[in-house]
Write a protein that holds these residues in place. Structure first.
Motif, PDB file in Angstrom:
ATOM      1  N   UNK A  45       0.811  -1.214   0.000  1.00 46.42           N
ATOM      2  CA  UNK A  45       0.000   0.000   0.000  1.00 46.42           C
ATOM      3  C   UNK A  45       0.842   1.262   0.000  1.00 46.42           C
ATOM      4  N   UNK A  46       2.113   1.160   0.390  1.00 46.79           N
ATOM      5  CA  UNK A  46       3.011   2.314   0.322  1.00 46.79           C
ATOM      6  C   UNK A  46       3.481   2.459  -1.112  1.00 46.79           C
ATOM      7  N   UNK A  47       3.646   3.684  -1.532  1.00 40.95           N
ATOM      8  CA  UNK A  47       4.118   3.877  -2.899  1.00 40.95           C
ATOM      9  C   UNK A  47       5.141   4.993  -2.917  1.00 40.95           C
ATOM     10  N   UNK A  48       6.315   4.772  -3.388  1.00 37.13           N
ATOM     11  CA  UNK A  48       6.894   3.472  -3.736  1.00 37.13           C
ATOM     12  C   UNK A  48       7.284   2.719  -2.472  1.00 37.13           C
ATOM     13  N   UNK A  49       7.423   1.421  -2.605  1.00 34.89           N
ATOM     14  CA  UNK A  49       7.820   0.621  -1.451  1.00 34.89           C
ATOM     15  C   UNK A  49       9.271   0.947  -1.122  1.00 34.89           C
ATOM     16  N   UNK A  50       9.556   1.364   0.111  1.00 39.29           N
ATOM     17  CA  UNK A  50      10.893   1.854   0.451  1.00 39.29           C
ATOM     18  C   UNK A  50      11.985   0.782   0.518  1.00 39.29           C
ATOM     19  N   UNK A  51      11.620  -0.461   0.638  1.00 37.23           N
ATOM     20  CA  UNK A  51      12.652  -1.494   0.801  1.00 37.23           C
ATOM     21  C   UNK A  51      12.566  -2.590  -0.261  1.00 37.23           C
ATOM     22  N   UNK A  52      11.810  -2.362  -1.304  1.00 34.74           N
ATOM     23  CA  UNK A  52      11.572  -3.403  -2.309  1.00 34.74           C
ATOM     24  C   UNK A  52      12.853  -3.948  -2.931  1.00 34.74           C
TER      25      UNK A  52
END
Length: 172
Positions: free
Chosen positions: A144-151
């Motif tokens: 749900x976070x955008x962008x994913x901080x740790x992807x």
């Protein structure tokens, strides 16, 4: 002196054959791996791979997985500190630090190395699959976070742990 030269020549020939066969061993091992380029580069980066057998290459791969996992854990800890008490961020990063990467560095990866050394390959594979799952669980914390901080970091840990799993599967 003649016998010495013959022995030295034989020794030198054997050393050259070993040196020439190692890249071939790495290529053969990594050819069956789903992460072939990562496998080849990871193993070739470690100077120990030049003289390692398959068991040694698997150990090198676990070491590389441990390093990547520790680097991600260190990053997550720094991000957790940076949140400054934001409860939502604390829950996300804290879960990744305590439950996911904390377990990976504290239990799963040391267990994988111990099981590899004890030739308990199925148990080592299970330990590494726990690391793969942990990176996915951490990723899910940020859904749900955008962008994913740790992807990117989670993907890097996932891929190297999965690659190492493939390496150890060659023993089973």
């Amino acid at each position: 002196m003649n016998k010495f030269m013959k022995l030295f020549s034989i020794f030198l020939f054997i050393q050259i054959q070993i040196a020439l066969s190692q890249p071939n061993l790495i290529q053969q091992l990594c050819k069956r791996n789903r992460y072939q380029p990562l496998c080849v580069s990871t193993l070739n980066l470690d100077p120990r791979s030049k003289t390692s057998d398959l068991q040694g290459l698997a150990s090198i791969s676990i070491d590389a997985t441990t390093k990547k996992t520790n680097d991600t854990l260190t990053y997550l800890i720094s991000e957790l500190r940076r949140t400054g008490g934001d409860r939502t961020a604390f829950e996300k990063y804290g879960t990744c630090v305590d439950q996911d990467y904390g377990a990976s560095t504290g239990r799963y990866l040391p267990g994988a190395l111990a099981n590899l050394q004890a030739k308990k390959y199925s148990a080592a594979i299970a330990n590494l699959q726990d690391v793969v799952r942990a990176s996915g669980d951490c990723e899910n914390q940020f859904a749900g976070s955008s962008p994913l901080p740790v992807s990117q970091r989670n993907k890097a840990v996932h891929d190297i742990a999965d690659m190492t799993t493939d390496i150890i599967k060659t023993f089973v």
